[in-house]
Design an enzyme around this catalytic site. Structure first.
Site, PDB file in Angstrom:
ATOM      1  N   ARG A   1      -2.335  44.235 -12.472  1.00  0.00           N
ATOM      2  CA  ARG A   1      -2.012  43.576 -13.707  1.00  0.00           C
ATOM      3  C   ARG A   1      -1.356  44.236 -14.857  1.00  0.00           C
ATOM      4  NH1 ARG A   1      -6.993  41.713 -11.678  1.00  0.00           N
ATOM      5  NH2 ARG A   1      -8.287  42.931 -13.016  1.00  0.00           N
TER       6      ARG A   1
ATOM      7  N   LYS B   1      -4.995  33.691 -30.020  1.00  0.00           N
ATOM      8  CA  LYS B   1      -4.667  32.386 -29.450  1.00  0.00           C
ATOM      9  C   LYS B   1      -5.995  31.741 -28.993  1.00  0.00           C
ATOM     10  CE  LYS B   1      -3.507  31.039 -25.461  1.00  0.00           C
ATOM     11  NZ  LYS B   1      -2.944  30.859 -24.026  1.00  0.00           N
TER      12      LYS B   1
ATOM     13  N   GLU C   1      -3.599  26.111 -30.326  1.00  0.00           N
ATOM     14  CA  GLU C   1      -2.854  25.355 -28.957  1.00  0.00           C
ATOM     15  C   GLU C   1      -3.816  24.059 -28.533  1.00  0.00           C
ATOM     16  OE1 GLU C   1      -2.298  28.178 -25.853  1.00  0.00           O
ATOM     17  OE2 GLU C   1      -1.513  26.800 -24.524  1.00  0.00           O
TER      18      GLU C   1
ATOM     19  N   LYS D   1       0.856  25.570 -31.365  1.00  0.00           N
ATOM     20  CA  LYS D   1       1.443  25.738 -30.233  1.00  0.00           C
ATOM     21  C   LYS D   1       0.895  24.262 -29.324  1.00  0.00           C
ATOM     22  CE  LYS D   1       1.541  28.550 -25.959  1.00  0.00           C
ATOM     23  NZ  LYS D   1       1.329  30.032 -25.417  1.00  0.00           N
TER      24      LYS D   1
HETATM   25  C1  5MM Z   1      -0.505  32.480 -20.028  1.00  0.00           C
HETATM   26  O1  5MM Z   1      -1.662  31.648 -19.577  1.00  0.00           O
HETATM   27  C2  5MM Z   1      -2.383  31.335 -20.705  1.00  0.00           C
HETATM   28  C3  5MM Z   1      -3.877  31.504 -20.172  1.00  0.00           C
HETATM   29  O2  5MM Z   1      -4.050  30.802 -19.504  1.00  0.00           O
HETATM   30  P1  5MM Z   1      -5.706  30.909 -18.785  1.00  0.00           P
HETATM   31  O3  5MM Z   1      -6.643  31.391 -19.773  1.00  0.00           O
HETATM   32  O4  5MM Z   1      -5.959  29.494 -18.111  1.00  0.00           O
HETATM   33  O5  5MM Z   1      -5.561  31.785 -17.582  1.00  0.00           O
HETATM   34  C4  5MM Z   1      -2.033  29.938 -21.259  1.00  0.00           C
HETATM   35  O6  5MM Z   1      -3.041  29.460 -22.342  1.00  0.00           O
HETATM   36  C5  5MM Z   1      -0.671  30.012 -21.796  1.00  0.00           C
HETATM   37  O7  5MM Z   1      -0.565  30.731 -22.858  1.00  0.00           O
HETATM   38  C6  5MM Z   1      -0.295  28.583 -22.250  1.00  0.00           C
HETATM   39  O8  5MM Z   1      -0.709  27.296 -21.442  1.00  0.00           O
HETATM   40  C7  5MM Z   1       1.325  28.384 -22.241  1.00  0.00           C
HETATM   41  O9  5MM Z   1       1.748  28.657 -21.090  1.00  0.00           O
HETATM   42  P2  5MM Z   1       2.755  27.860 -20.246  1.00  0.00           P
HETATM   43  O10 5MM Z   1       2.876  28.316 -18.981  1.00  0.00           O
HETATM   44  O11 5MM Z   1       2.088  26.435 -20.406  1.00  0.00           O
HETATM   45  O12 5MM Z   1       3.909  27.906 -21.165  1.00  0.00           O
END
Ligand code: 5MM
Length: 341
Positions: A52, A143, A184, A226
């Protein structure tokens, strides 16, 4: 408000403005350990902390990234890791001209009292202390993602209100700590609903978020919103054209005051190309706030597919990310051309 109390707000406004500066957007590389591990395994890469870390270093160290990326959102694990040369991630990206951010929510959990599949995003306990620590590590912004499911019965009023309240409590805590909150509220694409239904739900969700932000005195000039783009459900067969998505999305966003620092969209499972096309179409519509990207998957999926964990393919992964960033930066730069001053 006292002079002292206004200082964090002023700092937040400056950071927020930098996050949505013309031609730039935010890279969401904050997948939780569980999500990132699943994505690595799907790509054939062993899901270890070191892999990671390698992946996030590949993304962050992409040559020229700061030309189109103002900030990178990390998760807690990454913010505590270092580049291979021992430099902490926050220090390394600061040096590259990119603001480091931190996902501070603890994830979307089943909502007691909610309807089927409804969630409440957790993570408020101890948040002020965590924010102080993250600020000390170098985080400039944070975020928090709330998730809403569309069905005939959802989102329920209770889920809309509970998540809006949590987003506002998070945002107020961030601004008190001098950290810009990315707010968001994500209405998922899952389902067979129409674009009109997505617009209706997104508008309701945003109205509740605005109310709760106002009740807690959150300065809209020091947040970045967002949201999801307004699109039809992914179970429908015909995708709406970019101009239709753009018009529907901006119509919903019009309820936000001009004071809002900016809007940086999530990609939500759209293909990288579709997310970029929709973002570009929005640049033709005059708005009081910048409209940019804070994509996760639409920026990084091609990079992970090109890298697949191999040292000798780091450059391929970085080239794939650079191509998506360049396409999205070019899309948002079209605003100046399509809306000459
Ligand atoms: C990168 O994924 C973010 C975290 O997701 P998890 O906590 O569920 O693992 C997610 O919040 C992401 O920042 C947003 O959904 C925007 O990502 P996308 O892929 O929808 O552009």
């Amino acid at each position: 408000m006292s002079e002292l109390a206004s200082e964090p707000t002023s700092a937040c406004r400056q950071i927020a403005e930098r996050m949505v500066a013309p031609g730039k957007g935010v890279l969401a590389a904050d997948e939780s350990i569980a999500t990132m591990s699943a994505r690595l395994e799907k790509a054939g890469v062993e899901a270890t902390a070191e892999n990671r870390r390698r992946y996030r270093e590949l993304l962050s160290a992409t040559p020229g990234l700061a030309d189109g990326v103002s900030g990178i959102i990390f998760c807690d694990e990454t913010l505590r890791q270092t580049f291979a040369d021992g430099t902490p991630f926050a220090t390394a990206v600061h040096a590259l001209g990119i603001l480091p951010g931190i996902k501070v929510d603890a994830g979307a959990k089943p909502l007691p009292g909610g309807l089927e599949r409804e969630t409440i995003t957790e993570g408020l306990d101890g948040l002020p202390a965590r924010l102080a620590e993250y600020a000390g590590i170098g985080a400039a912004f944070a975020k928090w993602r709330a998730v809403y499911v569309i069905s005939d019965a959802t989102p329920s009023a209770g889920a809309v209100r509970a998540n809006a309240n949590a987003l506002a409590r998070y945002a107020a805590a961030c601004q008190a700590a001098g950290i810009v909150p990315i707010v968001e509220p994500e209405v998922l694409m899952d389902g067979t609903h129409s674009i009109e239904r997505c617009a209706e739900v997104t508008a309701d969700v945003h109205a509740a978020v605005r109310e709760e932000l106002a009740l807690l005195g959150v300065d809209l000039g020091g947040i970045v919103l967002k949201p999801n783009m307004v699109v039809e459900g992914n179970g429908t067969s015909v995708p709406s054209a970019p101009e239709v998505v753009a018009a529907a999305t901006v119509e919903v966003l019009r309820a936000w005051p001009a004071e809002l620092a900016g809007v940086a969209f999530l990609s939500g499972g759209q293909s990288p190309e579709r997310a970029t096309a929709n973002l570009e179409a929005m640049q033709a519509i005059a708005t009081p706030w910048p409209l940019t990207f804070s994509f996760g998957r639409a920026l990084v999926d091609p990079a992970l597919a090109a890298w697949v964990g191999k040292d000798e393919q780091v450059v391929d992964g970085q080239n794939a990310l650079a191509a998506r960033v360049a396409a999205n930066a070019a899309a948002v730069r079209r605003r100046a051309e399509l809306q000459p001053a």
